[in-house]
Design a protein around this motif. Structure first.
Motif, PDB file in Angstrom:
ATOM      1  N   ARG A   1       2.159  22.231  40.602  1.00 60.62           N
ATOM      2  CA  ARG A   1       1.649  21.717  41.935  1.00 60.62           C
ATOM      3  C   ARG A   1       2.312  22.773  42.969  1.00 60.62           C
ATOM      4  O   ARG A   1       1.634  22.798  44.187  1.00 60.62           O
ATOM      5  CB  ARG A   1       1.999  20.253  42.337  1.00 60.62           C
ATOM      6  N   PHE A   2       3.360  23.506  42.644  1.00 60.32           N
ATOM      7  CA  PHE A   2       4.210  24.366  43.591  1.00 60.32           C
ATOM      8  C   PHE A   2       3.770  25.697  43.336  1.00 60.32           C
ATOM      9  O   PHE A   2       3.941  26.261  42.370  1.00 60.32           O
ATOM     10  CB  PHE A   2       5.660  24.019  43.323  1.00 60.32           C
TER      11      PHE A   2
ATOM     12  N   ILE B   1       8.876  16.599  44.530  1.00 64.90           N
ATOM     13  CA  ILE B   1       9.117  17.236  43.255  1.00 64.90           C
ATOM     14  C   ILE B   1      10.451  17.355  42.677  1.00 64.90           C
ATOM     15  O   ILE B   1      11.323  17.905  43.263  1.00 64.90           O
ATOM     16  CB  ILE B   1       8.228  18.565  43.400  1.00 64.90           C
TER      17      ILE B   1
ATOM     18  N   LEU C   1       0.027  20.239  45.698  1.00 63.80           N
ATOM     19  CA  LEU C   1       1.068  19.805  46.501  1.00 63.80           C
ATOM     20  C   LEU C   1       0.464  19.666  47.902  1.00 63.80           C
ATOM     21  O   LEU C   1       0.593  18.313  48.616  1.00 63.80           O
ATOM     22  CB  LEU C   1       2.232  20.439  46.397  1.00 63.80           C
TER      23      LEU C   1
ATOM     24  N   VAL D   1       4.994  13.705  49.168  1.00 64.01           N
ATOM     25  CA  VAL D   1       5.172  14.236  47.696  1.00 64.01           C
ATOM     26  C   VAL D   1       6.719  14.737  47.414  1.00 64.01           C
ATOM     27  O   VAL D   1       7.222  15.332  48.302  1.00 64.01           O
ATOM     28  CB  VAL D   1       4.193  15.551  47.627  1.00 64.01           C
TER      29      VAL D   1
END
Length: 186
Positions: free
Chosen positions: A100-101, A92, A80, A90
């Motif tokens: 990605r987090f 989410i 991310l 970005v």
């Protein structure tokens, strides 16, 4: 977001920036203004360390102390942040399950769901950190909201850079004065 609210928020941020050259106070004020303007659960501003490898927590608003103190983000472990540090915005939909987090479990405990992250840029377009806005419910951020957050992030980057330059100049002046005093008074 109404035009009036947008202007009031930008005005509030300008007041914060002009009120002090203390970087922590400026970023804390910006985090609060951004959270309120976006009707979000919280905001986190992280700034790159000198190595450019770690995003350090610099300011937050609306988040618990426990969450705010969860630690630095290693850029190489965060897909991310790698994207954001390349200058991309970005979003989410659900941080609790997105790979990605980096801190999904902690985000779930905090009650965080959706996220937008925008690059914090300084003069010349150099990315020096990230501004994160969290919602407590699923949310899709509009193009106008993303533009607004980019504006706030750019103002934040400039304010942070100005504060850093002021402190560097102040320290240089203090050292020069000490040298002059020591040289000519001894």
């Amino acid at each position: 977001m109404s035009t009036e609210r947008l202007y009031k928020t930008i005005y509030g941020i300008a007041k914060v920036i002009n009120s002090t050259l203390n970087p922590s106070k400026v970023l804390a004020g910006i985090a609060e203004q951004a959270t309120r303007a976006m009707d979000a659960k919280g905001c986190f501003i992280r700034v790159l360390d000198r190595s450019g490898k770690i995003l350090l927590p610099d300011a937050s608003y609306g988040l618990s102390e426990r969450y705010a103190a969860k630690g630095p983000v290693e850029v190489e472990k965060s897909l991310l942040d790698q994207d954001v540090l390349q200058g991309r915005i970005v979003t989410i939909d659900d941080v609790r399950s997105d790979p990605r987090f980096q801190y999904g479990a902690q985000a779930a405990e905090e009650g965080l769901v959706s996220l937008v992250v925008v690059p914090l840029t300084a003069r010349g377009g150099a990315v020096i950190g990230v501004l994160r806005i969290y919602s407590g419910a699923p949310r899709t951020f509009t193009a106008d909201e993303l533009d607004f957050l980019t504006c706030i992030a750019n103002l934040s980057g400039i304010a942070l850079e100005n504060a850093r330059m002021y402190h560097a100049l102040k320290r240089t002046s203090e050292l020069a004065n000490a040298y002059v005093y020591q040289t000519f008074e001894d």
